[in-house]
Each structure stands twice: as structure tokens, then as C-alpha cells.
Design an enzyme around this catalytic site. Sequence first.
Site, PDB file in Angstrom:
ATOM      1  N   ASP A   8      -5.705   7.709   5.738  1.00  0.00           N
ATOM      2  CA  ASP A   8      -4.437   7.044   5.496  1.00  0.00           C
ATOM      3  C   ASP A   8      -4.229   7.157   3.976  1.00  0.00           C
ATOM      4  O   ASP A   8      -5.151   7.572   3.257  1.00  0.00           O
ATOM      5  CB  ASP A   8      -4.545   5.585   5.949  1.00  0.00           C
ATOM      6  CG  ASP A   8      -3.308   4.766   5.605  1.00  0.00           C
ATOM      7  OD1 ASP A   8      -2.188   5.297   5.724  1.00  0.00           O
ATOM      8  OD2 ASP A   8      -3.464   3.600   5.200  1.00  0.00           O
ATOM      9  N   ASP A  10      -1.683   4.812   1.729  1.00  0.00           N
ATOM     10  CA  ASP A  10      -1.391   3.546   1.054  1.00  0.00           C
ATOM     11  C   ASP A  10      -2.487   2.524   1.335  1.00  0.00           C
ATOM     12  O   ASP A  10      -2.797   2.215   2.481  1.00  0.00           O
ATOM     13  CB  ASP A  10      -0.039   3.008   1.520  1.00  0.00           C
ATOM     14  CG  ASP A  10       1.103   3.906   1.077  1.00  0.00           C
ATOM     15  OD1 ASP A  10       1.333   4.001  -0.138  1.00  0.00           O
ATOM     16  OD2 ASP A  10       1.746   4.530   1.944  1.00  0.00           O
TER      17      ASP A  10
END
Length: 217
Positions: A8, A10
Amino acid sequence: MFTAFIFDMDGVIIDSEPLHFKVDKYVMNTLGFDISTAELEQYVGMTNPEMWTRLKEKYAIGASVEEIINLQVQTKLTLLKESDEQPIEGIVALLELLKQKNKRIGLASSSPRSFIEAVLDKFNVKSYFHSIISGEEVEHGKPAPDIYLKSAEMLETQAGACIVLEDSRNGIKAAKAAGMKCIGYINENSGHQDLSQADCIVENIKEINIELLESLL
């Protein structure tokens, strides 16, 4: 044995959730509404279109979702450019380890492509990734599994041979729904996220080593 690792972005590669919360509050205020960080936390991991569609309906916002997102993204890009943000500690070393072990490396983020590209360029880490995909490029964003299934396809590997690194409840749900192993990263700046569905949980990226990864599959 795992063949691919999917990040991922963020809250995992960049500690960007404080930036997102700040900008989202600014956007809501510009539209004439106040919103708390606690309320925004439930949307962590979702795509912008899904989040703003829900907020538009809840608050009866007059502006279109497209108009809202344009304001949001442009504001974020400006603040990112002006910031002195660095990759989260341990991320570059983990990328280098995966490269040395000849693992396929993917990035699957709910952020818009423009923000993803800006972050990777700022940190000079784009070359590590064999595939990059935004949640806005699949039919259903996290917590649906679409983005991770597509990422595995782009990495030319089976979903069951992938390990995901996530910091949000929605992201972990997406990874598990795709049939992947998932490491939950506790990032206090991502809010009070329920990481209980992860296969293991770490408080520091440096805890992730080849022994831990191989033990998951």
C-alpha cells in the site's frame, strides 16, 4: 514460498495520512462543512470517488464529486511538493531486500495516479516497482479485492503467493479477500485502525525480514 510483495502507499511508504486529513478538512471547510478526524478515519484506504460520494450524500454537498476531487488532489500535490517528507523508516531497506531476493514488487494504492507518481518521484523509488496501480483504475476500490487481484495479474503471479503490507482496516480486508497474506503496520497517524484480520502485525517496518516473510507462506 512467496513470489511477490505488494505495498500500500499512504501510511506505509509515506506517512501521508496527516496530510490527507488536513486537506480533506480544508476541502470540507471550503464547501461550508466541518468534519472531524475521527469521522475521516473510517474512509482510510478507500478511493477518493467512493469517499466523496459518501460524504456528498451524507452532507448534501452541492459540488460534484469531480469538482471536489480536483480541489483535493491539486491541494495535496502542492503541499507534497513543498514538504520535506521522507519515506517511512525502513521502507527503502525493505525494497532493497526484496530486490536482492528477486521478488516481484507491486504497489496498490487507493490514491489517484497523479499523487502516487508524485510520491514515488519525490522519494526516487519508482524503479523498484514492477507494477503500480491506483484504486481508481479498478471497478471496486478497497475493501473490495479488485486492486490486489489486478496487481497479482500485473505481477504475473498467483494471488496466494503474494504478501501485502497495509496500515488500514479497509486495505487488510481487501488483501485477505484476494486470498493474500497480509502484514498489518501500526501507524498511529493513520488513526485507530482495526488490523486484527492481518496475518501478523508490526510496529516498525524494520521488523519485516526474510524470515518473517517466508514464515507467512
